[in-house]
Design an enzyme around this catalytic site. Structure first.
Site, PDB file in Angstrom:
ATOM      1  N   GLU A   1       5.678   0.134  -0.106  1.00 11.60           N
ATOM      2  CA  GLU A   1       6.627   1.241  -0.283  1.00 11.60           C
ATOM      3  C   GLU A   1       7.501   1.460   0.948  1.00 11.60           C
ATOM      4  O   GLU A   1       7.017   1.354   2.078  1.00 11.60           O
ATOM      5  CB  GLU A   1       5.818   2.502  -0.577  1.00 11.60           C
ATOM      6  CG  GLU A   1       6.656   3.750  -0.710  1.00 11.60           C
ATOM      7  CD  GLU A   1       5.799   4.999  -0.849  1.00 11.60           C
ATOM      8  OE1 GLU A   1       4.609   4.888  -1.220  1.00 11.60           O
ATOM      9  OE2 GLU A   1       6.309   6.089  -0.553  1.00 11.60           O
TER      10      GLU A   1
ATOM     11  N   ASP B   1       2.176   2.278   2.099  1.00 11.41           N
ATOM     12  CA  ASP B   1       3.443   2.953   2.430  1.00 11.41           C
ATOM     13  C   ASP B   1       3.825   2.619   3.872  1.00 11.41           C
ATOM     14  O   ASP B   1       3.082   2.934   4.805  1.00 11.41           O
ATOM     15  CB  ASP B   1       3.258   4.468   2.263  1.00 11.41           C
ATOM     16  CG  ASP B   1       4.575   5.231   2.301  1.00 11.41           C
ATOM     17  OD1 ASP B   1       5.603   4.638   2.673  1.00 11.41           O
ATOM     18  OD2 ASP B   1       4.567   6.428   1.958  1.00 11.41           O
TER      19      ASP B   1
ATOM     20  N   ARG C   1      -3.814   3.837  -2.630  1.00  9.85           N
ATOM     21  CA  ARG C   1      -2.945   3.541  -1.492  1.00  9.85           C
ATOM     22  C   ARG C   1      -3.801   3.558  -0.234  1.00  9.85           C
ATOM     23  O   ARG C   1      -4.555   4.513  -0.009  1.00  9.85           O
ATOM     24  CB  ARG C   1      -1.870   4.627  -1.403  1.00  9.85           C
ATOM     25  CG  ARG C   1      -0.886   4.409  -0.290  1.00  9.85           C
ATOM     26  CD  ARG C   1       0.066   5.593  -0.150  1.00  9.85           C
ATOM     27  NE  ARG C   1      -0.353   6.453   0.936  1.00  9.85           N
ATOM     28  CZ  ARG C   1       0.464   7.299   1.581  1.00  9.85           C
ATOM     29  NH1 ARG C   1       1.725   7.404   1.217  1.00  9.85           N
ATOM     30  NH2 ARG C   1       0.025   8.043   2.555  1.00  9.85           N
TER      31      ARG C   1
ATOM     32  N   HIS D   1       6.669   3.689   5.189  1.00  9.22           N
ATOM     33  CA  HIS D   1       7.403   4.878   5.634  1.00  9.22           C
ATOM     34  C   HIS D   1       8.664   4.557   6.435  1.00  9.22           C
ATOM     35  O   HIS D   1       8.891   5.133   7.497  1.00  9.22           O
ATOM     36  CB  HIS D   1       6.479   5.844   6.392  1.00  9.22           C
ATOM     37  CG  HIS D   1       6.607   7.238   5.864  1.00  9.22           C
ATOM     38  ND1 HIS D   1       7.262   8.226   6.534  1.00  9.22           N
ATOM     39  CD2 HIS D   1       6.214   7.778   4.693  1.00  9.22           C
ATOM     40  CE1 HIS D   1       7.247   9.331   5.801  1.00  9.22           C
ATOM     41  NE2 HIS D   1       6.621   9.082   4.690  1.00  9.22           N
TER      42      HIS D   1
ATOM     43  N   ARG E   1      10.952   5.455  -7.038  1.00 13.26           N
ATOM     44  CA  ARG E   1      10.022   6.560  -6.760  1.00 13.26           C
ATOM     45  C   ARG E   1      10.634   7.963  -6.843  1.00 13.26           C
ATOM     46  O   ARG E   1      10.014   8.952  -6.455  1.00 13.26           O
ATOM     47  CB  ARG E   1       9.397   6.349  -5.377  1.00 13.26           C
ATOM     48  CG  ARG E   1       8.305   5.329  -5.494  1.00 13.26           C
ATOM     49  CD  ARG E   1       7.483   5.102  -4.296  1.00 13.26           C
ATOM     50  NE  ARG E   1       7.069   6.231  -3.511  1.00 13.26           N
ATOM     51  CZ  ARG E   1       6.138   7.113  -3.853  1.00 13.26           C
ATOM     52  NH1 ARG E   1       5.546   7.016  -5.030  1.00 13.26           N
ATOM     53  NH2 ARG E   1       5.818   8.104  -3.047  1.00 13.26           N
TER      54      ARG E   1
HETATM   55  C1  CS2 Z   1       4.957  10.111   1.286  1.00 16.30           C
HETATM   56  C2  CS2 Z   1       4.888  11.554   1.582  1.00 16.30           C
HETATM   57  O1  CS2 Z   1       3.693  10.421  -0.605  1.00 16.30           O
HETATM   58  C3  CS2 Z   1       4.324   9.629   0.036  1.00 16.30           C
HETATM   59  O2  CS2 Z   1       4.494   8.471  -0.241  1.00 16.30           O
HETATM   60  O3  CS2 Z   1       5.758   9.253   1.938  1.00 16.30           O
HETATM   61  O4  CS2 Z   1       3.682  11.835   2.177  1.00 16.30           O
HETATM   62  C4  CS2 Z   1       6.024  12.080   2.426  1.00 16.30           C
HETATM   63  O5  CS2 Z   1       5.834  11.753   3.748  1.00 16.30           O
HETATM   64  C5  CS2 Z   1       6.146  13.539   2.261  1.00 16.30           C
HETATM   65  O6  CS2 Z   1       6.277  13.836   0.910  1.00 16.30           O
HETATM   66  C6  CS2 Z   1       7.290  14.100   3.082  1.00 16.30           C
HETATM   67  O7  CS2 Z   1       7.619  15.362   2.659  1.00 16.30           O
HETATM   68 MG    MG Z   2       6.031   7.530   0.727  1.00 22.70          MG
END
Ligand code: CS2
Ligand code: MG
Length: 403
Positions: A236, A210, A147, A212, A283
């Site tokens: 993601e 990601d 990633r 987010h 996920r």
């Molecule tokens: C995340 C995490 O792993 C991931 O893909 O989005 O870092 C996430 O931000 C944390 O698990 C939040 O607790």
């Molecule tokens: Mg994530």
């Protein structure tokens, strides 16, 4: 067999973990992870005050009945606190059942479906050059999937980028830190990052990213389209998923595969996404989605629609969750990939485990149960410390944004 005691152990060997230990009259014990990043004590008290008293005297073999009892019996169904608490009980009971059978947990689920569990590692950098170097370092360490996240020019702190290239820990404040965001700057930058990464690694390495939850559906569609030439394994959390229907818009615009679900806690959070084939990877993982029992239900449903698993595996999920997830991954027929963000050395010492990394794959090990234990004396030396995930604000006017 009867449950004689259940204890909630909260520790902070670098970050907070909540662990449930169930004990039986036959001397067998089981462990479950109950960690909910930034809201740890809510689950600890839910377990301690409301769940543990209901467990004493029950037969630990009745995993399904206990799951239904805690889910339906709460009346207030679902939600991250309830489902993490149920997950901890469920995981500990599967651990006990597997130990009683003298078998590694995956054998009870249906046995081995693959030789190892392909994982993706995290490459983060303050700029494109640093991220490319990290991707290459992970590839050389044997990873088949990486990633990639990088700092965005003009933004001080963004998701996935730590203060040093090797280390990223999102829960970093005694009160929530504030990060800044600009969708325009990010959408300009992300395709450039992947152009550079793909150029450096060639066609074979799986690349993931990601977002987010930060884009609107149409912005996500555009990003997916811009990333198509770089053949991502997945994009993601492109947009918040409370409205499952929103993903249709993304689908209409791009063939970049979509992964979602680390914050989901029940099959109802992803039912439409899966059934309407609006995503490619789900996920959800053991601790936040009701344990092995409920995760298996989600995965079986997803398999009908060719949606594959991609369990969340960040450092805020304890090694107990990782151990259980790896047994699940070893069995689940529609496996996709497993996230791996290695824990620090202290955490590894507090939670001795049978799993191991080898050339891009994790192996769950062959010891009875899920293969993860807790060193309670060591854990007791690292008491809980309050920690928060950051909040995110738009750079130009401070509007609170999705984190
Ligand atoms: C995340 C995490 O792993 C991931 O893909 O989005 O870092 C996430 O931000 C944390 O698990 C939040 O607790
Ligand atoms: Mg994530």
């Amino acid at each position: 067999m009867k449950i004689t005691a259940a204890r909630v152990i909260v520790c902070c060997p670098g970050r907070n973990f909540v662990t449930l230990k169930i004990e039986t009259d036959e001397g067998l014990t089981g462990l479950g992870d109950a960690t909910l990043n930034g809201r740890e004590l809510a689950v600890a008290s839910y377990l301690q005050e409301h769940v543990v008293p209901c467990l004493i005297g029950r037969d630990p073999h009745q995993i399904e009945d206990i799951w239904q009892y805690l889910y339906k019996g709460a009346y207030w169904r679902r939600g991250p606190v309830t489902m993490s608490a149920i997950a901890a009980v469920d995981t500990a009971l599967w651990d006990i059942k597997a130990k009683a059978a003298g078998l590694p947990l995956y054998q009870l689920l249906g046995g081995r479906s693959r030789s190892g569990v392909m994982v993706y590692g995290h490459a983060t950098g303050r700029d494109i050059g640093e991220t490319v170097d990290e991707v290459l370092r992970l590839r050389d360490a044997g990873y088949l999937a990486v990633r990639a996240q990088s700092g965005v020019p003009g933004l001080d702190k963004v998701y996935g980028v730590g203060s040093t290239p090797r280390f990223y820990e999102p829960a970093d404040g005694n009160l929530p830190n504030e990060h800044d965001w600009s969708t325009e700057k990010y959408l300009h930058h992300a395709p450039r990052l992947f152009e550079a990464v793909r150029d450096a690694v060639g066609p074979d390495l799986h690349l993931l990213h990601d977002v987010h939850h930060r884009l609107t559906p149409i912005e996500a569609g555009r990003l997916g389209k811009d990333l198509e030439p770089f053949r991502l394994f997945w994009m993601e959390d492109p947009t918040p998923a409370e409205n499952q229907e929103a993903f249709r818009l993304i689908r209409q615009h791009t063939t970049t595969p979509v992964a979602v679900g680390e914050i989901f806690n029940s099959i109802w959070d992803c039912k439409d996404l899966i059934q309407q084939q609006l995503i490619d990877y789900i996920r959800t993982t053991v601790v936040h989605a009701g344990g092995i029992t409920h995760l298996r239900r989600i995965a079986d449903f997803a398999s009908l629609f060719q949606v594959r698993t991609g369990c969340h595996g960040a450092t805020d999920l304890s090694p107990v969750c990782m151990g259980a997830a790896l047994h699940f991954d070893t069995w689940v027929p529609n496996f996709g990939i497993q996230e791996l963000m290695p824990h620090n050395e202290l955490t590894e010492a507090v939670f001795p485990h049978a799993y191991r990394f080898e050339r891009g794959f994790m192996h769950c090990g062959e010891v009875p149960g899920h293969g993860v234990e807790i060193d309670e004396d060591l854990a007791a030396r690292y008491p809980y410390q309050r920690a928060y995930l950051p909040v995110n604000r738009l750079k130009h006017d401070g509007t609170l944004w999705n984190w």
